[in-house]
Design a protein around this motif. Structure first.
Motif, PDB file in Angstrom:
ATOM      1  N   ASN A 133       0.833  -1.214   0.000  1.00 18.77           N
ATOM      2  CA  ASN A 133       0.000   0.000   0.000  1.00 18.77           C
ATOM      3  C   ASN A 133       0.862   1.256   0.000  1.00 18.77           C
ATOM      4  O   ASN A 133       0.562   2.243  -0.685  1.00 18.77           O
ATOM      5  N   GLY A 134       1.955   1.225   0.766  1.00 27.58           N
ATOM      6  CA  GLY A 134       2.834   2.385   0.854  1.00 27.58           C
ATOM      7  C   GLY A 134       3.546   2.725  -0.440  1.00 27.58           C
ATOM      8  O   GLY A 134       3.901   3.888  -0.667  1.00 27.58           O
ATOM      9  N   VAL A 135       3.742   1.724  -1.303  1.00 27.51           N
ATOM     10  CA  VAL A 135       4.369   1.978  -2.605  1.00 27.51           C
ATOM     11  C   VAL A 135       3.555   2.988  -3.405  1.00 27.51           C
ATOM     12  O   VAL A 135       4.098   3.743  -4.213  1.00 27.51           O
ATOM     13  N   GLY A 147      -5.397   8.650  -7.035  1.00 26.80           N
ATOM     14  CA  GLY A 147      -5.198   8.204  -5.666  1.00 26.80           C
ATOM     15  C   GLY A 147      -4.400   6.912  -5.601  1.00 26.80           C
ATOM     16  O   GLY A 147      -4.279   6.171  -6.582  1.00 26.80           O
ATOM     17  N   GLY A 148      -3.860   6.636  -4.419  1.00 30.75           N
ATOM     18  CA  GLY A 148      -3.160   5.375  -4.203  1.00 30.75           C
ATOM     19  C   GLY A 148      -4.109   4.307  -3.706  1.00 30.75           C
ATOM     20  O   GLY A 148      -5.329   4.401  -3.872  1.00 30.75           O
ATOM     21  N   PHE A 149      -3.557   3.271  -3.069  1.00 31.64           N
ATOM     22  CA  PHE A 149      -4.371   2.185  -2.543  1.00 31.64           C
ATOM     23  C   PHE A 149      -5.065   2.601  -1.252  1.00 31.64           C
ATOM     24  O   PHE A 149      -4.577   3.432  -0.492  1.00 31.64           O
ATOM     25  N   THR A 150      -6.193   1.984  -0.995  1.00 30.64           N
ATOM     26  CA  THR A 150      -6.905   2.144   0.272  1.00 30.64           C
ATOM     27  C   THR A 150      -6.292   1.205   1.310  1.00 30.64           C
ATOM     28  O   THR A 150      -5.404   0.397   0.999  1.00 30.64           O
ATOM     29  N   ASP A 151      -6.803   1.270   2.527  1.00 38.51           N
ATOM     30  CA  ASP A 151      -6.344   0.341   3.559  1.00 38.51           C
ATOM     31  C   ASP A 151      -6.591  -1.112   3.153  1.00 38.51           C
ATOM     32  O   ASP A 151      -5.890  -2.016   3.603  1.00 38.51           O
ATOM     33  N   THR A 194      -5.036   5.223   1.694  1.00 36.42           N
ATOM     34  CA  THR A 194      -4.507   4.924   3.018  1.00 36.42           C
ATOM     35  C   THR A 194      -3.568   6.025   3.523  1.00 36.42           C
ATOM     36  O   THR A 194      -2.830   6.631   2.735  1.00 36.42           O
ATOM     37  N   THR A 195      -3.599   6.232   4.813  1.00 34.65           N
ATOM     38  CA  THR A 195      -2.656   7.160   5.452  1.00 34.65           C
ATOM     39  C   THR A 195      -1.695   6.405   6.375  1.00 34.65           C
ATOM     40  O   THR A 195      -0.909   7.013   7.091  1.00 34.65           O
ATOM     41  N   VAL A 196      -1.776   5.081   6.353  1.00 34.74           N
ATOM     42  CA  VAL A 196      -0.912   4.251   7.196  1.00 34.74           C
ATOM     43  C   VAL A 196       0.483   4.188   6.570  1.00 34.74           C
ATOM     44  O   VAL A 196       0.638   3.780   5.417  1.00 34.74           O
ATOM     45  N   ALA A 197       1.475   4.584   7.313  1.00 36.20           N
ATOM     46  CA  ALA A 197       2.849   4.582   6.807  1.00 36.20           C
ATOM     47  C   ALA A 197       3.404   3.157   6.793  1.00 36.20           C
ATOM     48  O   ALA A 197       3.184   2.388   7.733  1.00 36.20           O
TER      49      ALA A 197
END
Length: 450
Positions: A128-130, A163-167, A204-207
């Motif tokens: 997800n972080g990628v 946007g990127g990936f969600t959680d 996602t905002t999770v690092a």
């Protein structure tokens, strides 16, 4: 949110009133009365059948597809990307999910490089972080160079543009194409339109864990092994050529850029057969061969079937073309990802396309599996929200063939039901086998618009 052309609510109100007047006093509308209201019937399709290869299911009958239109997750592809795909397959004439397949492989490679490991759990923690929160890059060469230096990246590839990936490990935004068949059973590219869908705020905002630089990882971790679980055979085989081209191109370009963890990425081919039993056997082979990430399956229902085996082995299942909305919340131990968007988004896109034509009565026919029934329910909800009352909606399902030797779908009874219902719009949600539905509609004498 979906970029829409408008739903024509006023026209629907007039149509509803007309139907109520015709049906009034007599306690219901007779079959003959309903049929007189239908001058022509419009056909609609989805990502499983809106492709050039679908015409192969209609030998000598391609005109049955003339005028059919529908949606597919598809972003405008650059001439450069199409040209690169054709260095893999010079005969490629469909591009459905080619970009998503390419991105699934690239994201997996970048996640392994950032993790400094081919261990699936460590790769999964980076995926997800990628796609969010780091230095933006849009080529394999640049992204790998940054990842090798231990730099956090935000990959923007072929299908992943906003946007990127969600959680949940899937795109927060998507692009859909509205596609049209011509009288020769070919997609008319001149009529293709694109709609944006989704919401970037759900990214996602999770690092992710801190990246590992190239000189810090264990060189004995071994090469990254990717295993294919794609529909080489079965009802979804018509989608295989672009999926295969996208994955092969990505592996080649990753390796040309230096590979992952200092070694070339290895690709082990594999068939899902559009069949859970075939797919389980392929998964078992990949587990024995030490695969780290499985790219697939093609059909959402097949991924549902094999995910417990994949997760139990501690591997990653990363599909470029699963759209079943229920997969967003499935128990996956954090090991399931997809570059294809949820059918919650496609349901809105399809409803938009259908409503532009001002339908009075809509039939939605779906293959009986998690993909077909899930998308059918999403479309039903969106059509209802747009003003189609329940009495003007008819939902039908059919059993897809059970194995290669199974008899073809017999939709004769369903076609007669739709004819009696007086549908002027028919959405068909299926794969290659859905051709039998269209043939049955034609045999029933429904006046399909062309």
């Amino acid at each position: 949110m979906l970029v829409s052309r408008g739903y024509r609510p006023a026209a629907l109100t007039v149509c509803a009133a007309l139907l109520a007047t015709v049906a009034g006093c007599g306690g219901g509308t007779s079959t003959n009365d309903v049929e007189t209201l239908v001058d022509s019937v419009r056909l609609y399709g989805t990502d499983g059948n809106m492709s050039n290869s679908f015409a192969a299911e209609f030998p000598e009958q391609t005109k049955l597809l003339s005028g059919m239109k529908g949606t597919s997750p598809l972003t405008p592809l650059s001439d450069d990307f199409v040209a690169r795909l054709r260095t893999v397959d010079s005969q490629l004439n469909d591009f459905l999910y080619a970009g998503e397949a390419y991105d699934a492989v690239v994201i997996s490679a970048l996640a392994a490089q950032l993790a400094g490991s081919a261990e699936p759990a460590k790769i999964a923690a980076q995926i997800n972080g990628v796609t969010t929160g780091g230095e933006q890059c849009d080529t394999v060469e640049l992204c790998l160079e940054l990842a090798q230096d231990g730099t956090d990246i935000e990959y923007r590839g072929v299908s992943l543009k906003r946007g990127g990936f969600t959680d949940a490990g899937e795109p927060s935004t998507a692009s859909y194409a509205t596609l049209h068949f011509d009288e020769n059973g070919r997609i008319n590219n001149g009529k293709t339109e694109f709609l944006g869908a989704g919401d970037e705020s759900t990214t996602t905002t999770v690092a992710p864990p801190p990246a590992t630089a190239q000189n810090e990882f264990d060189r004995n971790d071994g090469p990254l092994k990717l295993g294919g679980l794609l529909p080489i055979t079965g009802d979804l085989a018509l989608a295989y050529p672009p999926l295969a081209a996208g994955t092969e191109l990505a592996v080649r370009e990753v390796n040309e850029a230096g590979g992952v963890l200092g070694d070339p990425v290895e690709w082990l081919d594999g068939d899902d057969g559009t069949d859970p039993e075939v797919a389980r056997a392929t998964v078992a082979g990949h587990i024995d061969d030490g695969v780290h990430v499985i790219i697939g399956a093609g059909a959402s229902g097949v991924s549902r079937a094999v995910l417990p085996d994949v997760a139990a082995a501690g591997l990653i299942l990363f599909s470029p073309c699963n759209t079943d909305a229920g997969l967003s919340t499935i128990d996956d131990s954090g090991l399931y990802f997809r570059t294809a968007p949820s059918d919650l988004l496609q349901g809105r896109a399809l409803a938009d396309v259908i409503m532009r034509d001002g339908p009075q009565r809509v039939a939605v026919v779906a293959r009986k599996d998690s993909y077909g029934e899930g998308l059918q329910e999403n479309v039903r909800a969106e059509l209802t929200r747009a003003g189609i009352s329940p009495d003007r909606l008819k939902l039908l399902t059919y059993e897809p063939p059970d194995g290669a030797d199974a008899p073809p779908v017999d939709f004769t009874g369903g076609a007669e039901e739709i004819k009696s219902f007086g549908a002027d719009a028919i959405l068909i949600i299926g794969f290659g086998e859905s051709a039998q539905v269209i043939k049955a509609l034609s045999a029933a004498g429904l006046p399909v618009a062309q």
